[in-house]
Scaffold this active site. Structure first.
Site, PDB file in Angstrom:
ATOM      1  N   ASP A 119       9.491   2.618  -0.666  1.00  0.00           N
ATOM      2  CA  ASP A 119       8.481   3.244   0.185  1.00  0.00           C
ATOM      3  C   ASP A 119       8.818   2.868   1.628  1.00  0.00           C
ATOM      4  O   ASP A 119       8.464   1.789   2.103  1.00  0.00           O
ATOM      5  CB  ASP A 119       7.091   2.753  -0.211  1.00  0.00           C
TER       6      ASP A 119
ATOM      7  N   LYS B  57       5.670   9.240   8.829  1.00  0.00           N
ATOM      8  CA  LYS B  57       5.549   8.638  10.157  1.00  0.00           C
ATOM      9  C   LYS B  57       6.648   9.095  11.122  1.00  0.00           C
ATOM     10  O   LYS B  57       6.571  10.173  11.676  1.00  0.00           O
ATOM     11  CB  LYS B  57       5.478   7.128  10.030  1.00  0.00           C
TER      12      LYS B  57
ATOM     13  N   TYR C  81       0.868  -1.182   0.000  1.00  0.00           N
ATOM     14  CA  TYR C  81       0.000   0.000   0.000  1.00  0.00           C
ATOM     15  C   TYR C  81       0.898   1.222   0.000  1.00  0.00           C
ATOM     16  O   TYR C  81       1.811   1.332   0.828  1.00  0.00           O
ATOM     17  CB  TYR C  81      -0.885  -0.019   1.248  1.00  0.00           C
TER      18      TYR C  81
END
Ligand code: HOZ
Length: 437
Positions: free
Chosen positions: A242, A270, A147
């Site tokens: 990613d 994050k 994702y």
């Protein structure tokens, strides 16, 4: 064991449903993957979150990864408080943005220059745009179950919330928008080779979660890592790592340090915002020099590099750099995951515990989970039952089989023991309810 009192949360959810779609601002929070009512958070401290009804939980979600230092680490609180006295947003450069960018460069040698954005989604969509602008090619390769945020062309066979809700391809994305996205099985070097043999000259980039967090934690096989290293490069395509979830989480130098990968571009988020909204993409200077104002690839943001997120990020990275908590986190996470596997065994419940550093997933299946196909075979009902048993015993797990759980530096032996005690009872309850599990 008595049921949780969630009266105030249930009341809050009823109110929220009238004002917010599904009552939540991100789908996974609605607990559709496991059923039942979400708790509404009143606050967090260290390894714990508290809900509106006064229940306390050991937090293994940790804002989906950013809070590697736990809730309200004093240094992060102090950094945010300090910046509030000077102003929250300027839409003009500040020295602290440079400091954060330099911190990222020091940790990740593959990153020569880096642009701050506001979310992981912005980071991935901007990185792919830069790769397309640099190569002049249209196609992008992604892997099933990975994702990369909710940009149209990346919502194809995607993990995370889409996997949870059984809608791997989102409605609202015209087929044409995703026509240049090639989706391959994760951990399959032959499929990667075949895709490049068929369409190599059209592929701008391969985007990958080097350690996947978004179908639950899944680790790459050595042959797959080697293919990521060599195949795109051999065809003039870029490799985009990613690392929104793994950056500064699995190691100071992220997944690329542990796997000895040198991606052309890296996406972050994050941890580099210490729990505040942030994203970043960066890498080879020649590729990043295509980004506006240096080059023709446009990307911009009013809030990009906002001082509060940047201050929280600098404080978090400073602590990680100074104290190197990664070996400590490794020890705690190994003890926790070893204990979870043993507790499941003792209860006669078959699980696979996948882990990298302080991220992990307990999969309810008897076969190793190495890709989306094997993740999808898990017993979601058994996971849901485990989630609720754990929550009743004061442990907050991700409300989906297809998400990662996390530990922070605030989770000491006492908190690990609390989780293991709850897990021993919870696995027994799940084993009794699902005798074939
Ligand atoms: N896996 C998601 C973050 N990468 C979970 C958070 C969300 O969807 O809200």
């Amino acid at each position: 064991m008595s049921e949780l009192n969630l009266d105030r949360s249930i009341e809050a959810m009823a109110r929220a449903r009238n004002a917010i779609p599904g009552g939540v601002n991100s789908p996974v929070r609605a607990l559709k993957g496991v059923g039942g009512d979400p708790f509404f958070v009143a606050g967090g401290e260290g390894a714990f979150v508290f809900d509106l009804d006064g229940n306390r939980y050991v937090d293994l979600i940790l804002a989906w990864g950013p809070l590697i230092l736990g809730h309200r680490h004093p240094a992060v609180v102090e950094a945010i408080t300090r910046v509030l006295g000077r102003g929250f947003s300027f839409g003009a450069p500040t020295l602290e943005e440079v400091e954060l960018a330099e911190g990222v460069k020091r940790a990740l040698p593959s990153v020569e220059t880096v642009r701050l954005v506001n979310s992981g989604t912005e980071a991935t969509m901007s990185a792919v745009r830069a790769a397309r602008g640099f190569t002049g090619r249209p196609k992008v390769v992604k892997f099933e179950g990975c994702y990369h945020g909710h940009a149209d062309f990346l919502l194809v066979k995607a993990g995370s919330g889409l996997a949870t809700f059984g809608t791997p391809d989102s409605a609202g994305v015209p087929a044409e928008f995703a026509a240049h996205t090639l989706t391959l099985p994760y951990n399959d070097p032959d499929a990667l080779n075949a895709a490049f043999d068929a369409a190599g000259g059209e592929i701008a980039a391969v985007i990958v979660e080097p350690f996947v967090g978004n179908m639950g934690v899944v680790l790459p096989a050595p042959g797959f890592v080697e293919a990521l290293r060599t195949v795109p490069r051999a065809h003039g395509a870029l490799l985009i790592a990613d690392e929104v979830m793994t950056g500064f989480r699995v190691a100071w130098g992220g997944a690329q340090e542990l796997l000895d990968l040198k991606p052309d571009l890296t996406c972050l988020g994050k941890v580099i915002g210490g729990g505040l909204p942030v994203g970043a993409y960066g890498g080879r200077a020649d590729v990043m020099s295509k980004v506006s104002p240096l080059g023709p690839v446009y990307q911009a943001g009013t809030m990009s590099g906002n001082p509060i997120s940047v201050a929280a990020g600098i404080a978090t990275l400073s602590i990680l750099g100074e104290f190197d908590p990664y070996p400590w986190l490794e020890g705690k996470a190994a003890r926790l995951c070893g204990g979870l596997a043993a507790a499941a065994r003792d209860a006669g419940v078959t699980v696979q515990v996948n882990r990298i550093a302080s991220m992990f997933t307990v999969f309810f299946t008897d076969a190793p989970v190495t890709d989306w196909r094997s993740a999808d075979r898990c017993d979601r009902k058994a996971y849901a039952a485990f989630f609720h048993e754990m929550r009743r015993r004061g442990v907050s797990l991700p409300p989906s089989q297809f998400e990662a759980a996390f530990l922070s530096t605030a989770h000491g032996d006492a908190e690990v023991d609390l989780v293991l005690g709850a897990a021993a009872e919870s696995f027994r309850a799940v084993g009794a309810a699902f005798p074939t599990t």
